[in-house]
Structures are given as structure tokens and as C-alpha cells.
Scaffold this motif. Structure first.
Motif, PDB file in Angstrom:
ATOM      1  N   LEU A  12       0.826  -1.208   0.000  1.00  0.00           N
ATOM      2  CA  LEU A  12       0.000   0.000   0.000  1.00  0.00           C
ATOM      3  C   LEU A  12       0.863   1.261   0.000  1.00  0.00           C
ATOM      4  O   LEU A  12       0.539   2.235  -0.681  1.00  0.00           O
ATOM      5  CB  LEU A  12      -0.962  -0.013   1.186  1.00  0.00           C
ATOM      6  N   ILE A  13       1.971   1.240   0.733  1.00  0.00           N
ATOM      7  CA  ILE A  13       2.907   2.372   0.715  1.00  0.00           C
ATOM      8  C   ILE A  13       3.488   2.526  -0.684  1.00  0.00           C
ATOM      9  O   ILE A  13       3.551   3.620  -1.240  1.00  0.00           O
ATOM     10  CB  ILE A  13       4.021   2.175   1.768  1.00  0.00           C
ATOM     11  N   TYR A  14       3.915   1.423  -1.267  1.00  0.00           N
ATOM     12  CA  TYR A  14       4.477   1.399  -2.617  1.00  0.00           C
ATOM     13  C   TYR A  14       3.445   1.910  -3.625  1.00  0.00           C
ATOM     14  O   TYR A  14       3.747   2.738  -4.478  1.00  0.00           O
ATOM     15  CB  TYR A  14       4.910  -0.028  -2.940  1.00  0.00           C
ATOM     16  N   SER A  15       2.217   1.427  -3.490  1.00  0.00           N
ATOM     17  CA  SER A  15       1.147   1.837  -4.396  1.00  0.00           C
ATOM     18  C   SER A  15       0.895   3.340  -4.306  1.00  0.00           C
ATOM     19  O   SER A  15       0.742   4.015  -5.329  1.00  0.00           O
ATOM     20  CB  SER A  15      -0.123   1.059  -4.045  1.00  0.00           C
ATOM     21  N   SER A  16       0.863   3.854  -3.094  1.00  0.00           N
ATOM     22  CA  SER A  16       0.661   5.289  -2.894  1.00  0.00           C
ATOM     23  C   SER A  16       1.804   6.086  -3.506  1.00  0.00           C
ATOM     24  O   SER A  16       1.586   7.091  -4.182  1.00  0.00           O
ATOM     25  CB  SER A  16       0.530   5.590  -1.401  1.00  0.00           C
ATOM     26  N   ASP A  17       3.029   5.628  -3.280  1.00  0.00           N
ATOM     27  CA  ASP A  17       4.212   6.328  -3.784  1.00  0.00           C
ATOM     28  C   ASP A  17       4.277   6.287  -5.314  1.00  0.00           C
ATOM     29  O   ASP A  17       4.502   7.303  -5.955  1.00  0.00           O
ATOM     30  CB  ASP A  17       5.477   5.708  -3.187  1.00  0.00           C
ATOM     31  N   MET A  18       4.074   5.127  -5.884  1.00  0.00           N
ATOM     32  CA  MET A  18       4.168   4.973  -7.342  1.00  0.00           C
ATOM     33  C   MET A  18       3.045   5.716  -8.059  1.00  0.00           C
ATOM     34  O   MET A  18       3.256   6.305  -9.104  1.00  0.00           O
ATOM     35  CB  MET A  18       4.144   3.494  -7.735  1.00  0.00           C
ATOM     36  N   GLY A  19       1.849   5.670  -7.484  1.00  0.00           N
ATOM     37  CA  GLY A  19       0.707   6.312  -8.121  1.00  0.00           C
ATOM     38  C   GLY A  19       0.562   7.768  -7.753  1.00  0.00           C
ATOM     39  O   GLY A  19      -0.353   8.435  -8.206  1.00  0.00           O
ATOM     40  N   LYS A  20       1.493   8.242  -6.904  1.00  0.00           N
ATOM     41  CA  LYS A  20       1.406   9.628  -6.414  1.00  0.00           C
ATOM     42  C   LYS A  20       0.012   9.907  -5.867  1.00  0.00           C
ATOM     43  O   LYS A  20      -0.571  10.965  -6.067  1.00  0.00           O
ATOM     44  CB  LYS A  20       1.767  10.641  -7.506  1.00  0.00           C
ATOM     45  N   THR A  21      -0.523   8.889  -5.160  1.00  0.00           N
ATOM     46  CA  THR A  21      -1.855   8.958  -4.587  1.00  0.00           C
ATOM     47  C   THR A  21      -1.733   9.182  -3.088  1.00  0.00           C
ATOM     48  O   THR A  21      -0.894   8.563  -2.443  1.00  0.00           O
ATOM     49  CB  THR A  21      -2.607   7.628  -4.838  1.00  0.00           C
ATOM     50  N   ASP A  22      -2.581  10.032  -2.554  1.00  0.00           N
ATOM     51  CA  ASP A  22      -2.568  10.276  -1.123  1.00  0.00           C
ATOM     52  C   ASP A  22      -2.843   8.965  -0.385  1.00  0.00           C
ATOM     53  O   ASP A  22      -3.768   8.231  -0.733  1.00  0.00           O
ATOM     54  CB  ASP A  22      -3.636  11.312  -0.774  1.00  0.00           C
TER      55      ASP A  22
END
Length: 161
Positions: A12-22
Motif C-alpha cells: 500500500l505504501i508502494y502503491s501510494s508512492d508509485m501512483g502519487k496517490t494520497d
């Protein structure tokens, strides 16, 4: 199953970082809107945890594990600047701006647990599970880099207590 919860936290951290999603949106979508099972299937979690099957995927997480995921993701992202500073101070000739996203986010998770989390665990467990994540998601030698950085930060954190 804390190891599974830790891996989901990383994803989830990776997903947020890669997608530039809050990260709030990521947590809400996967934990509050019951989309976690689809996420786990898409991430092929069963290949890492063969003892699980599609029927038991989400039920393998207790309420305490979901709390751990929420607190760990939120804590890691809320402390990201301080965590990156710690990582950068130990990574000679590297910065988190140049690191592979998987490596960087595995270390962020590890540093959060080692230094910032109220729930203290044995540093060796945190580092070993971060190394396992690096073996799965990083490049061939990533686990050595992750191990060295987290080990040094862990020793400094213990010395400062």
C-alpha cells in the motif's frame, strides 16, 4: 498474521508512492471499501503465502492486523521526510530520489517500525522481514542494501535510547 500485514503495508505504501496517490485514499479504498481481497489477488499474495487460498485470503487478517496496516501505512507516510533523511544519511552516494521505489519503500516501512512506531518489535524481526520483501520485490542485490541501511539505523536508534 503479522508477516502478511507487513507485506500488505509495504504494497500500500508502494502503491501510494508509485501512483502519487494520497495514502488516505489508498487506505480508504482498500481497507474501508472492502477492496482488499481484490488487491491481494492482483498482488498474487498466494504465491508468497501458499498456505492461504483465495477463500481465506482476507480472513487471514485479524482486526489487529488491519489496525497494524492502517497505523503503519499512515505512520510511514506521515513521517516520510524524517525517514528519508535517516535513509539518505546512511546511503552513501545515494538518495531516496535515486533509489528504486521498491527498495526505498521497504526501507521506509522498516525505519518507521524501528524508530517511530509505538508498537516496538524485535529489530531483527523487522529487518529480516524487510530483507524478505527486498528479495521478493527488489533486484538481485537489493536485500543486501536494505539490510545494511536498516541495521545501521537500528543500531543508532538503540544507541540514542
Amino acid at each position: 498474521m503479522r508477516k502478511l500485514a507487513r507485506q500488505i503495508s509495504f504494497l500500500l505504501i508502494y502503491s501510494s508512492d508509485m501512483g502519487k496517490t494520497d495514502y488516505h485514499e489508498v487506505l480508504s479504498y482498500y481497507l474501508d471499501q472492502d477492496n482488499l481481497e481484490d488487491f491481494l489477488e492482483a498482488a498474487n499474495i498466494i504465491s508468497v503465502f501458499p498456505e492461504l487460498d483465495e477463500e481465506t485470503l482476507e480472513s487471514a487478517l485479524a482486526a489487529d492486523d488491519k489496525r497494524f496496516i492502517r497505523e503503519t501505512v499512515a505512520g510511514t507516510m506521515a513521517n516520510r521526510d524524517a525517514i528519508d533523511e535517516m535513509i539518505n544519511s546512511q546511503a552513501k552516494h545515494w538518495s531516496t530520489l535515486r533509489m528504486m521505489s521498491a527498495d526505498k519503500n521497504i526501507m521506509r516501512l522498516g525505519v518507521y517500525e524501528l524508530v517511530f512506531s509505538d508498537e516496538k518489535k524485535e529489530p531483527a524481526v523487522i529487518i529480516n522481514e524487510a530483507v524478505d520483501l527486498a528479495r521478493i520485490y527488489g533486484e538481485a542485490e537489493s536485500y543486501k542494501f536494505v539490510n545494511a541501511i536498516l541495521d545501521t539505523i537500528s543500531k543508532k536508534a538503540v544507541a540514542n535510547e
